[in-house]
Design a protein around this motif. Structure first.
Motif, mmCIF file in Angstrom:
data_model
loop_
_atom_site.group_PDB
_atom_site.id
_atom_site.type_symbol
_atom_site.label_atom_id
_atom_site.label_comp_id
_atom_site.label_asym_id
_atom_site.label_seq_id
_atom_site.Cartn_x
_atom_site.Cartn_y
_atom_site.Cartn_z
ATOM 1 N N TYR A 1 0.822 -1.216 0.000
ATOM 2 C CA TYR A 1 0.000 0.000 0.000
ATOM 3 C C TYR A 1 0.852 1.261 0.000
ATOM 4 O O TYR A 1 0.477 2.285 -0.576
ATOM 5 N N PHE A 2 2.012 1.195 0.660
ATOM 6 C CA PHE A 2 2.884 2.365 0.765
ATOM 7 C C PHE A 2 3.915 2.441 -0.356
ATOM 8 O O PHE A 2 4.725 3.355 -0.374
ATOM 9 N N VAL A 3 3.901 1.488 -1.285
ATOM 10 C CA VAL A 3 4.889 1.442 -2.362
ATOM 11 C C VAL A 3 6.291 1.652 -1.766
ATOM 12 O O VAL A 3 7.112 2.405 -2.300
ATOM 13 N N SER A 4 6.542 0.971 -0.654
ATOM 14 C CA SER A 4 7.740 1.238 0.139
ATOM 15 C C SER A 4 9.034 0.842 -0.556
ATOM 16 O O SER A 4 10.104 1.348 -0.196
ATOM 17 N N GLU A 5 8.958 -0.037 -1.554
ATOM 18 C CA GLU A 5 10.194 -0.422 -2.245
ATOM 19 C C GLU A 5 10.776 0.737 -3.046
ATOM 20 O O GLU A 5 11.937 0.694 -3.445
ATOM 21 N N LEU A 6 9.973 1.784 -3.253
ATOM 22 C CA LEU A 6 10.484 2.957 -3.950
ATOM 23 C C LEU A 6 11.136 3.956 -2.995
ATOM 24 O O LEU A 6 11.698 4.961 -3.430
ATOM 25 N N GLY A 7 11.012 3.712 -1.692
ATOM 26 C CA GLY A 7 11.648 4.589 -0.723
ATOM 27 C C GLY A 7 13.148 4.372 -0.691
ATOM 28 O O GLY A 7 13.626 3.258 -0.889
ATOM 29 N N GLY A 8 13.903 5.432 -0.408
ATOM 30 C CA GLY A 8 15.355 5.317 -0.404
ATOM 31 C C GLY A 8 15.858 5.064 -1.806
ATOM 32 O O GLY A 8 16.304 3.969 -2.133
ATOM 33 N N TRP A 9 15.748 6.076 -2.660
ATOM 34 C CA TRP A 9 16.174 5.913 -4.057
ATOM 35 C C TRP A 9 17.582 5.344 -4.070
ATOM 36 O O TRP A 9 18.419 5.763 -3.262
ATOM 37 N N PRO A 10 17.872 4.366 -4.903
ATOM 38 C CA PRO A 10 19.145 3.643 -4.817
ATOM 39 C C PRO A 10 20.344 4.559 -4.608
ATOM 40 O O PRO A 10 20.551 5.507 -5.363
ATOM 41 N N ASN A 11 21.068 4.260 -3.560
ATOM 42 C CA ASN A 11 22.237 5.060 -3.229
ATOM 43 C C ASN A 11 23.349 4.810 -4.245
ATOM 44 O O ASN A 11 23.457 3.733 -4.805
ATOM 45 N N SER A 12 24.130 5.820 -4.470
ATOM 46 C CA SER A 12 25.271 5.677 -5.370
ATOM 47 C C SER A 12 26.367 6.608 -4.906
ATOM 48 O O SER A 12 26.124 7.599 -4.222
ATOM 49 N N ASP A 13 27.583 6.280 -5.271
ATOM 50 C CA ASP A 13 28.708 7.137 -4.904
ATOM 51 C C ASP A 13 28.589 8.504 -5.558
ATOM 52 O O ASP A 13 29.056 9.510 -5.017
ATOM 53 N N ALA A 14 27.945 8.545 -6.715
ATOM 54 C CA ALA A 14 27.836 9.809 -7.442
ATOM 55 C C ALA A 14 26.819 10.747 -6.806
ATOM 56 O O ALA A 14 27.003 11.958 -6.789
ATOM 57 N N GLU A 15 25.723 10.189 -6.262
ATOM 58 C CA GLU A 15 24.658 11.022 -5.704
ATOM 59 C C GLU A 15 24.180 10.450 -4.356
ATOM 60 O O GLU A 15 23.046 10.036 -4.212
ATOM 61 N N PRO A 16 25.043 10.452 -3.340
ATOM 62 C CA PRO A 16 24.667 9.842 -2.061
ATOM 63 C C PRO A 16 23.541 10.580 -1.352
ATOM 64 O O PRO A 16 22.802 9.985 -0.570
ATOM 65 N N ASP A 17 23.387 11.889 -1.598
ATOM 66 C CA ASP A 17 22.367 12.665 -0.899
ATOM 67 C C ASP A 17 20.952 12.275 -1.300
ATOM 68 O O ASP A 17 20.000 12.526 -0.567
ATOM 69 N N ILE A 18 20.772 11.678 -2.469
ATOM 70 C CA ILE A 18 19.436 11.336 -2.940
ATOM 71 C C ILE A 18 18.817 10.255 -2.067
ATOM 72 O O ILE A 18 17.602 10.207 -1.879
ATOM 73 N N TYR A 19 19.642 9.402 -1.500
ATOM 74 C CA TYR A 19 19.127 8.293 -0.707
ATOM 75 C C TYR A 19 18.458 8.787 0.576
ATOM 76 O O TYR A 19 17.359 8.377 0.921
ATOM 77 N N ASN A 20 19.103 9.676 1.293
ATOM 78 C CA ASN A 20 18.568 10.180 2.560
ATOM 79 C C ASN A 20 17.724 11.424 2.323
ATOM 80 O O ASN A 20 18.074 12.538 2.726
ATOM 81 N N ALA A 21 16.606 11.222 1.660
ATOM 82 C CA ALA A 21 15.697 12.318 1.334
ATOM 83 C C ALA A 21 14.281 11.914 1.709
ATOM 84 O O ALA A 21 13.984 10.745 1.973
ATOM 85 N N LEU A 22 13.392 12.892 1.762
ATOM 86 C CA LEU A 22 11.972 12.631 1.969
ATOM 87 C C LEU A 22 11.391 12.117 0.654
ATOM 88 O O LEU A 22 11.403 12.821 -0.353
ATOM 89 N N ASP A 23 10.909 10.883 0.645
ATOM 90 C CA ASP A 23 10.448 10.245 -0.585
ATOM 91 C C ASP A 23 8.937 10.387 -0.738
ATOM 92 O O ASP A 23 8.162 9.828 0.051
ATOM 93 N N ILE A 24 8.514 11.124 -1.749
ATOM 94 C CA ILE A 24 7.096 11.318 -2.053
ATOM 95 C C ILE A 24 6.787 10.556 -3.338
ATOM 96 O O ILE A 24 7.336 10.862 -4.398
ATOM 97 N N VAL A 25 5.943 9.550 -3.230
ATOM 98 C CA VAL A 25 5.578 8.731 -4.384
ATOM 99 C C VAL A 25 4.272 9.258 -4.963
ATOM 100 O O VAL A 25 3.244 9.306 -4.277
ATOM 101 N N LEU A 26 4.312 9.661 -6.222
ATOM 102 C CA LEU A 26 3.145 10.200 -6.908
ATOM 103 C C LEU A 26 2.500 9.089 -7.725
ATOM 104 O O LEU A 26 3.105 8.565 -8.665
ATOM 105 N N VAL A 27 1.285 8.709 -7.356
ATOM 106 C CA VAL A 27 0.557 7.662 -8.066
ATOM 107 C C VAL A 27 -0.645 8.286 -8.773
ATOM 108 O O VAL A 27 -0.974 9.452 -8.566
ATOM 109 N N HIS A 28 -1.305 7.478 -9.603
ATOM 110 C CA HIS A 28 -2.491 7.992 -10.286
ATOM 111 C C HIS A 28 -3.617 8.243 -9.288
ATOM 112 O O HIS A 28 -4.197 9.329 -9.244
ATOM 113 N N ARG A 29 -3.912 7.219 -8.469
ATOM 114 C CA ARG A 29 -4.917 7.415 -7.422
ATOM 115 C C ARG A 29 -4.764 6.327 -6.368
ATOM 116 O O ARG A 29 -4.045 5.345 -6.549
#
Length: 418
Positions: free
Chosen positions: A227-255
């Protein structure tokens, strides 16, 4: 990867034995969760603190738990035990992490402790007096936490499935810019700074086997069991963009497949690191009367995201809904406890007679959604606050967070690891 777990009722625990030089009394259950800095009334926590409530603690957090001294008893020891999640509703009781003596301060028993865990941890409580569970009164319970984490945070806007526009035909890029602008202005007065917003497409996640095609609408609660589409939380971390992982994750769905639900987030999520409790879910459309679909304007979508992010940081609705009172198993918990957010006493009985409320009863207990209802014929003093449970007729009327709400969220942001 951090995870949040809840108990749906009184569960029996499996135990791991631990030895000590004094009497150890393990928690008997953890039906009720206590959250740091939560000012809302909750008599059930006071009733169960002695035999077990669930406590979430964050790395490097400094905590104080206190309650009024009972003159008919000696101050009990506060014992804290690590709870190891076994399933989503059960724990194994691990080693005792603390056995704390109280200090007496102005007629209150006070317990201080720091968290030296490496990640978000779950602890269970017990109060021990003369080798038995404490039987005295626990009144005016307070659990406070402070941290030194940054007041800066980032936002990941993650589009799941196809983006089918807004009621006012706003593009996704324009919606992203509006969201960043409104988030910055909404949180700035409390000292929080939204550094940037990253726009992602779930279809780009090759590690998820193309599970989110960008040519199909994603329906939360129907397109998958998560229900929470939680597998999309924590956008895959990478050495190039480590800050993206520790962010507030807002998942936009159709409804969202519940009538009148615009979005939802787990209360007191505080999880910037992916996994359970790391996502805020928002729909561009919503269901009316179980059948008719209605699109939201860009501003409605953004304000819903701000509202649900308030829950993520620990803000409750200014006035509780009937379902929230029921889920809390405590009729005392009817408002957020903040001094500058008025309460609408007429709201709960009105919602109890609402068709939407009946549908809302099917929501998971940890979900605190923003709901849409018809005009109720009553004026609520908190109706335009961002955390009122019913969206404003005109989103332009929605007011700013109050000083107490902003101060509260800033304190929680400094406690949460990010």
């Amino acid at each position: 990867m951090a995870s949040l777990f809840t108990l749906s009722g009184c569960e029996l625990f499996e135990t791991i034995s631990s030895s000590s030089d004094d009497v150890s009394l393990k928690p008997l259950d953890a039906t009720f969760s206590i959250y740091a800095n939560d000012p809302a009334a909750n008599d059930s926590l006071e009733q169960h603190l002695s035999t077990g409530v669930l406590m979430r603690v964050f790395p490097n957090g400094q905590y104080t738990l206190s309650f009024d001294a009972d003159s008919t008893h000696e101050a009990p020891k506060l014992q804290l035990y690590r709870l190891i999640p076994k399933t989503s509703t059960t724990y194994i009781i691990g080693n005792r992490t603390r056995s704390l003596e109280a200090t007496d301060s102005a007629g209150r028993w006070v317990y201080h402790f720091d968290c030296q865990e490496s990640d978000l941890a779950f602890w269970g409580t017990s109060l021990v007096e003369d080798g038995e569970y404490y039987s005295g009164e626990v009144q005016n319970l307070r659990f406070e936490g402070s941290g030194s984490n940054s007041l800066h945070f980032k936002v990941n806007l993650i589009v799941a499935g196809s983006y089918d526009g807004t009621q006012d035909n706003v593009s996704l890029d324009s919606l992203s810019r509006l969201m960043l602008e409104k988030f910055r202005s909404s949180f700035a007065a409390g000292g929080a700074v939204v550094d940037t917003l990253y726009l992602h497409y779930a279809s780009e996640r090759t590690d998820l086997s193309n599970f989110y095609p960008d040519n199909e609408p994603w329906l939360a609660g129907k397109s998958s069991d998560d229900y929470f589409v939680s597998e999309l939380g924590g956008w895959p971390n990478s050495d190039a963009e480590p800050d993206i992982y520790n962010a507030l994750d807002i998942v936009l769905v159709h409804r969202i497949e519940k009538t009148g639900i615009l979005g939802y987030s787990a209360l007191f999520s505080g999880n910037f690191g992916g996994g359970d409790g790391s996502t805020v879910v928002i729909g561009t459309h919503y269901l009316e009367n179980n059948s008719r679909e209605t699109s939201q304007s860009a501003l409605q979508i953004v304000l819903t995201a701000i509202h649900e992010s308030g829950h993520f940081f620990g803000l409750r609705h200014t006035t509780s809904t009937t379902t929230e009172v029921s889920n809390a198993l405590d009729k005392s918990n009817v408002q957020d406890g903040l001094e500058d957010t008025p309460h609408c006493g007429a709201l709960i009985p009105l919602l109890a007679n609402s068709e939407v409320s009946a549908d809302y009863l099917d929501m998971p207990s940890e979900v605190m959604p923003r709901i849409v209802l018809a005009k109720m014929g009553v004026m609520c003093p908190d109706a335009l606050n961002p955390m009122f449970p019913i969206s404003a007729d005109d989103p332009e009327d929605t007011e700013a967070f109050t000083e107490d709400q902003l101060e509260f969220m800033a304190k929680m942001l400094q406690l949460y690891t990010h």
